[in-house]
Design a protein around this motif. Structure first.
Motif, PDB file in Angstrom:
ATOM      1  N   ALA A  65       0.991  -1.227  -0.088  1.00 61.14           N
ATOM      2  CA  ALA A  65      -0.019   0.008  -0.020  1.00 61.14           C
ATOM      3  C   ALA A  65       1.046   1.169   0.078  1.00 61.14           C
ATOM      4  N   ARG A  66       2.032   1.145   0.714  1.00 62.92           N
ATOM      5  CA  ARG A  66       2.884   2.360   0.783  1.00 62.92           C
ATOM      6  C   ARG A  66       3.477   2.807  -0.406  1.00 62.92           C
ATOM      7  N   GLN A  67       3.880   1.680  -1.055  1.00 68.81           N
ATOM      8  CA  GLN A  67       4.568   2.048  -2.452  1.00 68.81           C
ATOM      9  C   GLN A  67       3.531   2.307  -3.491  1.00 68.81           C
ATOM     10  N   THR A  68       2.420   1.788  -3.332  1.00 67.29           N
ATOM     11  CA  THR A  68       1.324   2.443  -4.263  1.00 67.29           C
ATOM     12  C   THR A  68       1.114   3.879  -4.135  1.00 67.29           C
ATOM     13  N   LEU A  69       1.053   4.190  -2.732  1.00 62.36           N
ATOM     14  CA  LEU A  69       0.418   5.662  -2.748  1.00 62.36           C
ATOM     15  C   LEU A  69       1.934   6.546  -3.073  1.00 62.36           C
ATOM     16  N   SER A  70       3.142   5.830  -2.884  1.00 66.48           N
ATOM     17  CA  SER A  70       4.225   6.745  -3.116  1.00 66.48           C
ATOM     18  C   SER A  70       4.163   6.883  -4.873  1.00 66.48           C
ATOM     19  N   ARG A  78       0.618  12.042   3.975  1.00 65.09           N
ATOM     20  CA  ARG A  78      -0.883  11.811   3.391  1.00 65.09           C
ATOM     21  C   ARG A  78      -1.122  10.372   3.335  1.00 65.09           C
ATOM     22  N   SER A  79      -0.107   9.561   3.069  1.00 68.93           N
ATOM     23  CA  SER A  79      -0.315   8.147   2.863  1.00 68.93           C
ATOM     24  C   SER A  79      -1.031   7.675   4.323  1.00 68.93           C
ATOM     25  N   VAL A  80      -0.240   7.905   5.409  1.00 70.96           N
ATOM     26  CA  VAL A  80      -0.451   7.604   6.707  1.00 70.96           C
ATOM     27  C   VAL A  80      -2.041   8.254   7.131  1.00 70.96           C
ATOM     28  N   GLU A  81      -2.259   9.156   6.965  1.00 72.90           N
ATOM     29  CA  GLU A  81      -3.466   9.953   7.108  1.00 72.90           C
ATOM     30  C   GLU A  81      -4.762   9.526   6.506  1.00 72.90           C
ATOM     31  N   LEU A  82      -4.509   9.132   5.014  1.00 74.28           N
ATOM     32  CA  LEU A  82      -5.585   8.327   4.531  1.00 74.28           C
ATOM     33  C   LEU A  82      -5.858   7.137   4.693  1.00 74.28           C
ATOM     34  N   LEU A  83      -5.024   6.187   4.918  1.00 73.80           N
ATOM     35  CA  LEU A  83      -4.906   4.786   5.573  1.00 73.80           C
ATOM     36  C   LEU A  83      -5.445   4.841   6.659  1.00 73.80           C
ATOM     37  N   GLU A  84      -5.263   5.668   7.554  1.00 74.85           N
ATOM     38  CA  GLU A  84      -5.959   5.691   8.822  1.00 74.85           C
ATOM     39  C   GLU A  84      -7.386   5.973   8.849  1.00 74.85           C
ATOM     40  N   ASN A 110      -9.278   3.067   7.686  1.00 75.97           N
ATOM     41  CA  ASN A 110      -8.972   2.162   8.500  1.00 75.97           C
ATOM     42  C   ASN A 110      -8.087   0.861   8.031  1.00 75.97           C
ATOM     43  N   ILE A 111      -7.248   1.245   7.251  1.00 77.16           N
ATOM     44  CA  ILE A 111      -6.351   0.036   6.816  1.00 77.16           C
ATOM     45  C   ILE A 111      -4.913   0.492   6.661  1.00 77.16           C
ATOM     46  N   ALA A 112      -4.507   1.346   7.973  1.00 78.93           N
ATOM     47  CA  ALA A 112      -3.284   1.626   8.402  1.00 78.93           C
ATOM     48  C   ALA A 112      -2.194   0.348   8.529  1.00 78.93           C
ATOM     49  N   GLN A 113      -3.008  -0.377   9.210  1.00 72.74           N
ATOM     50  CA  GLN A 113      -1.781  -1.606   9.665  1.00 72.74           C
ATOM     51  C   GLN A 113      -1.661  -2.353   8.630  1.00 72.74           C
ATOM     52  N   ARG A 141       1.665  -6.691   0.925  1.00 71.19           N
ATOM     53  CA  ARG A 141       1.478  -6.539  -0.533  1.00 71.19           C
ATOM     54  C   ARG A 141      -0.049  -6.423  -0.890  1.00 71.19           C
ATOM     55  N   VAL A 142      -0.285  -5.643  -1.971  1.00 68.62           N
ATOM     56  CA  VAL A 142      -1.711  -5.622  -2.703  1.00 68.62           C
ATOM     57  C   VAL A 142      -2.302  -7.052  -2.762  1.00 68.62           C
ATOM     58  N   LYS A 143      -1.870  -7.950  -3.431  1.00 68.25           N
ATOM     59  CA  LYS A 143      -2.124  -9.226  -3.507  1.00 68.25           C
ATOM     60  C   LYS A 143      -2.954 -10.003  -2.421  1.00 68.25           C
ATOM     61  N   LYS A 144      -2.561  -9.607  -1.122  1.00 62.67           N
ATOM     62  CA  LYS A 144      -3.138 -10.113   0.057  1.00 62.67           C
ATOM     63  C   LYS A 144      -4.277  -9.381   0.640  1.00 62.67           C
ATOM     64  N   PHE A 145      -4.743  -8.222  -0.180  1.00 61.76           N
ATOM     65  CA  PHE A 145      -5.926  -7.564   0.002  1.00 61.76           C
ATOM     66  C   PHE A 145      -7.198  -8.285  -0.425  1.00 61.76           C
ATOM     67  N   SER A 146      -8.334  -7.997   0.370  1.00 65.00           N
ATOM     68  CA  SER A 146      -9.422  -8.281  -0.167  1.00 65.00           C
ATOM     69  C   SER A 146      -9.977  -7.314  -1.012  1.00 65.00           C
ATOM     70  N   LYS A 147     -11.214  -7.598  -1.715  1.00 67.77           N
ATOM     71  CA  LYS A 147     -11.747  -6.581  -2.698  1.00 67.77           C
ATOM     72  C   LYS A 147     -12.005  -5.049  -1.865  1.00 67.77           C
ATOM     73  N   GLY A 148     -12.588  -5.330  -0.852  1.00 67.05           N
ATOM     74  CA  GLY A 148     -12.979  -3.986  -0.080  1.00 67.05           C
ATOM     75  C   GLY A 148     -11.640  -3.206   0.336  1.00 67.05           C
ATOM     76  N   MET A 149     -10.664  -3.901   0.701  1.00 70.35           N
ATOM     77  CA  MET A 149      -9.587  -3.050   1.046  1.00 70.35           C
ATOM     78  C   MET A 149      -8.763  -2.738  -0.391  1.00 70.35           C
ATOM     79  N   THR A 150      -8.679  -3.397  -1.410  1.00 64.44           N
ATOM     80  CA  THR A 150      -8.067  -2.730  -2.548  1.00 64.44           C
ATOM     81  C   THR A 150      -8.722  -1.630  -3.163  1.00 64.44           C
ATOM     82  N   GLN A 151     -10.453  -1.562  -2.972  1.00 64.48           N
ATOM     83  CA  GLN A 151     -10.970  -0.479  -3.136  1.00 64.48           C
ATOM     84  C   GLN A 151     -10.729   0.676  -2.275  1.00 64.48           C
ATOM     85  N   ARG A 152     -10.571   0.388  -0.921  1.00 63.46           N
ATOM     86  CA  ARG A 152     -10.046   1.684   0.006  1.00 63.46           C
ATOM     87  C   ARG A 152      -8.685   2.103  -0.513  1.00 63.46           C
TER      88      ARG A 152
END
Ligand code: ATP
Length: 302
Positions: free
Chosen positions: A99-104, A120-126, A129-132, A137-148
């Motif tokens: 997620a960090r690399q994507t936003l970068s 801004r990355s930390v602020e938005l992910l917080e 609700n996906i800051a943790q 890697r994004v491949k481990k994200f659920s559909k809803g998390m990828t959408q966020r």
């Protein structure tokens, strides 16, 4: 900036297609205006012209006639896109990125410095609700998390204009509420937000104004509460309503309450008198409105 943040006037788009060797009129002279601070819903059945409108605003396709402006600039000027955030439908983020690399990457493409990207990355992910998950890697994200994450990428450069295609697609009810709150915050801070969605209840809860497109034309536009007019129905929750009383007032039982069609207030009060005369107690009485879905179905079927 003078004028609306998003403005289209007399927009027409005719696609030439090799398949049918014909022409398809995707947009037939639409007008839309979204001022700063407004959440605007663009609705319409499949093929109505919603994506074409967004593609024109992004300079991905060109109008046949009419004008499209963002922040006062014609969309033919690349400068108009500098402060635009875009979330495409079913967007794809390479699974090997975190997620960090994507936003970068998105932040750098928007010309942000690394300190701003980090903050801004930390602020938005917080907020989403996906800051943790920031270093996962994004491949481990659920559909809803990828959408966020897609939404965070669209917002990384604090855009003035947001174009969002199905922003809550695949997101659970709690997540949808978080996204709604985030979009309201962005609007409160001055962003003009155009939301394209098939989830009408979602649009009803999120947007200030909507426009309904059908076959490339705007068939209705206005504030949600103007379009979802009051009907002649009342919702009643009360004891002592028996079948005879129901029949007398053309009522029907729906999910534990009674829906009553009355011609006037006198009739409504007559029913309440009868309930009380039988020793019944009224715990709720409210006028009913049509939902945006009712309005939409009527408009697209007409
Ligand atoms: P959906 O809800 O299904 O995404 P939409 O409202 O976004 O639909 P558009 O994708 O804008 O609708 O399509 C409007 C019309 O233009 C449709 O009839 C579609 O077939 C046609 N169309 C869209 N893109 C092209 C294209 N590249 N070439 C030819 N016709 C196209």
């Amino acid at each position: 900036m003078d004028g609306p943040a998003i403005e289209v006037r007399g927009l027409r788009k005719v696609y030439r297609t090799s398949i049918t060797r014909g022409r398809i009129t995707a947009l037939d002279g639409i007008d839309l205006a979204v001022p700063q601070g407004q959440l605007f819903g663009l609705l319409g059945p499949n093929g109505a012209g919603k994506t074409t409108t967004v593609k024109i605003l992004l300079g991905l396709t060109h109008q046949t006639e009419g004008t499209a402006r963002i922040a006062g600039l014609p969309v033919s000027d690349p400068e108009s896109r500098r402060r635009v955030g875009y979330l495409p439908e079913g967007h794809k983020i390479p699974g090997y990125l975190t997620a960090r690399q994507t936003l970068s990457i998105f932040g750098r493409m928007s010309g942000l410095d690394s300190a701003t990207i980090k903050r801004r990355s930390v602020e938005l992910l917080e907020k989403l609700n996906i800051a943790q998950w920031i270093d996962v890697r994004v491949k481990k994200f659920s559909k809803g998390m990828t959408q966020r994450l897609g939404l965070a990428a669209a917002l990384i450069h604090s855009p003035n204009v947001l174009l969002l295609d199905e922003p809550t697609d695949g997101v659970d009810p709690v997540g949808r509420r978080e996204i709604r709150d985030l979009l309201r915050d962005e609007a409160k801070n001055g962003a003009a937000i155009l939301v394209n969605s098939h989830l009408l209840s979602e649009i009803e809860m999120t947007c200030d104004r909507v426009a309904v497109l059908r076959s490339g034309k705007v068939v209705a536009a206005g504030r949600v509460e103007e379009l979802t007019r009051q009907t002649a129905k009342y919702k009643v929750i009360a004891t002592a309503i028996d079948d005879a009383l129901l029949a007398q007032f053309h009522g029907e039982r729906v999910n534990g309450h009674v829906e009553l069609s009355v011609d006037d207030l006198q009739q409504l009060n007559a029913m309440l008198d009868q309930i009380r005369a039988r020793g019944g107690l009224v715990s709720e009485l409210s006028p009913m409105r049509s939902t945006l879905e009712d309005v939409f179905v009527d408009l697209v079927r007409a």
